[in-house]
Design an enzyme around this catalytic site. Structure first.
Site, PDB file in Angstrom:
ATOM      1  N   GLU A  59       0.761  -1.265   0.078  1.00  0.00           N
ATOM      2  CA  GLU A  59       0.150  -0.016  -0.093  1.00  0.00           C
ATOM      3  C   GLU A  59       0.981   1.099  -0.004  1.00  0.00           C
ATOM      4  O   GLU A  59       0.646   2.203   0.770  1.00  0.00           O
ATOM      5  CB  GLU A  59      -0.912   0.129   1.343  1.00  0.00           C
ATOM      6  N   TYR A  97      -7.255   5.019  -8.562  1.00  0.00           N
ATOM      7  CA  TYR A  97      -6.578   4.287  -7.172  1.00  0.00           C
ATOM      8  C   TYR A  97      -5.216   3.434  -7.696  1.00  0.00           C
ATOM      9  O   TYR A  97      -5.478   2.581  -8.265  1.00  0.00           O
ATOM     10  CB  TYR A  97      -7.665   3.641  -6.436  1.00  0.00           C
ATOM     11  N   GLU A  99      -1.459   1.736  -6.166  1.00  0.00           N
ATOM     12  CA  GLU A  99      -0.531   1.531  -5.165  1.00  0.00           C
ATOM     13  C   GLU A  99       0.299   0.690  -5.330  1.00  0.00           C
ATOM     14  O   GLU A  99       0.367  -0.073  -6.775  1.00  0.00           O
ATOM     15  CB  GLU A  99      -1.233   0.949  -3.945  1.00  0.00           C
ATOM     16  N   HIS A 154      -1.646  -8.073  -2.697  1.00  0.00           N
ATOM     17  CA  HIS A 154      -2.596  -7.417  -2.121  1.00  0.00           C
ATOM     18  C   HIS A 154      -3.799  -7.637  -2.586  1.00  0.00           C
ATOM     19  O   HIS A 154      -4.033  -7.024  -3.738  1.00  0.00           O
ATOM     20  CB  HIS A 154      -2.443  -5.907  -1.976  1.00  0.00           C
ATOM     21  N   ASP A 188      -0.968  -8.781   2.493  1.00  0.00           N
ATOM     22  CA  ASP A 188      -2.423  -8.766   2.577  1.00  0.00           C
ATOM     23  C   ASP A 188      -3.288  -9.549   1.568  1.00  0.00           C
ATOM     24  O   ASP A 188      -3.856  -8.762   0.773  1.00  0.00           O
ATOM     25  CB  ASP A 188      -2.624  -7.204   2.858  1.00  0.00           C
ATOM     26  N   ASP A 233      -3.619 -11.114   6.666  1.00  0.00           N
ATOM     27  CA  ASP A 233      -2.407 -11.211   6.175  1.00  0.00           C
ATOM     28  C   ASP A 233      -1.950 -12.557   6.336  1.00  0.00           C
ATOM     29  O   ASP A 233      -1.855 -13.271   7.508  1.00  0.00           O
ATOM     30  CB  ASP A 233      -1.510 -10.027   6.955  1.00  0.00           C
ATOM     31  N   HIS A 273      -2.863  -2.725   9.984  1.00  0.00           N
ATOM     32  CA  HIS A 273      -2.333  -3.911   9.846  1.00  0.00           C
ATOM     33  C   HIS A 273      -1.111  -4.180  10.812  1.00  0.00           C
ATOM     34  O   HIS A 273      -0.335  -3.320  10.841  1.00  0.00           O
ATOM     35  CB  HIS A 273      -2.066  -4.534   8.604  1.00  0.00           C
TER      36      HIS A 273
END
Length: 290
Positions: A59, A97, A99, A154, A188, A233, A273
């Protein structure tokens, strides 16, 4: 911030000590320039990540790339016994979006010998990942296994079941391409709670295939909030050789709230997390150098 937290962050010369090779995955929620500019958050992050020989940081939300540069700079300032480098994925995600996944590693201890970014359709399925996995092949003379592959991912919460199954295809592709069975999936994966209905587990090949060993169990809690208890995770190892190189019972979440003496509010400033981590057995060479 509490007095204990402030004291820990100012006395940065006090480091966590390890006598094993540690791999971790850490979803640092929305890690970008704001967090990189927060000295208290960064102080905690470097203490957490400096415990690990390889960290799969997730992230990372910074289109300019400056946040991860600050993190590397602070890690190298903090831990003079090692030199940290990074390997970055492309910016991942649909629409606006985006990451990144970033491997942060001690380049004096481990080296990257190859890497691959999985794109849409690479898993051989018409429905692709929302954010493709990022894989790297590592070599280290300090570990009992020496050569191994890490796949960081992720998972999209709404597509967690499907993406876990796609990861099975990714593992097989890499094992064929790189001629190795020593593969670890970590990150994750949103592999818990409402994202994985109980009746879905049996159909997930990554779970049902006995060659894959889930080192973070379903009853673990990888969330910081006291209001949740989920093993989102995970760390999953393929093959008996890789499993044999793992230090027994070393795979677990790292509760930095407790380790750094934080309140829940303070910990949530860092992430929602906890990192998940596992230790590898050291090679005879590394054991002689201790």
């Amino acid at each position: 911030m509490t007095h204990t937290f402030t004291l820990l962050l100012t006395l940065l010369g006090v480091q966590f000590v390890t006598t094993t090779f540690k791999i971790c995955a850490f979803n640092i929620r929305s890690f970008g320039r704001a967090k990189a500019a927060n000295q208290k958050v960064m102080g905690a992050l470097v203490q957490i990540l400096s415990r690990c020989d390889i960290s799969a940081v997730q992230e990372v939300r910074d289109s300019r790339g400056s946040a991860i540069q600050v993190l590397l700079r602070e890690l190298n300032r903090y831990d003079h016994s090692h030199h940290y480098s990074r390997l970055e994925s492309k910016r991942l995600g649909r629409g606006s979006y985006k990451e990144q996944n970033v491997f942060v590693y001690r380049m004096d201890v481990v080296s990257v010998t190859d890497w691959r970014q999985f794109e849409d359709g690479d898993a051989g399925n018409s429905t692709a990942f929302v954010r493709g996995p990022f894989a790297a092949r590592f070599h280290s003379s300090y570990t009992a296994i020496m050569d191994f592959v890490l796949i960081v991912h992720h998972a999209s919460p709404r597509e967690a079941v499907h993406e876990l199954d796609l990861l099975f295809g990714v593992c097989n592709k890499l094992m064929e391409q790189w001629k190795t069975q020593n593969v670890m999936v970590l990150g994750d994966l949103n592999a818990a709670g409402a994202y994985i209905p109980p009746n879905a587990w049996a159909g997930i090949c990554l779970r049902s295939d006995l060659a894959f060993h889930w080192l973070i169990g379903d009853t673990e809690d990888t969330t910081v909030s006291h209001r949740s208890c989920c093993a989102y995770d995970r760390i999953i190892v393929h093959g008996e050789e890789f499993l044999g190189a793992v230090v027994p019972r070393s795979a677990k979440p790292f509760n930095f709230t407790q380790a750094l003496g934080l309140s829940e509010e303070e910990a949530l400033e860092i992430s929602d997390h906890y990192p998940v981590e596992v230790n590898l057995q050291l090679s005879p060479k590394a054991q002689r150098e201790l």
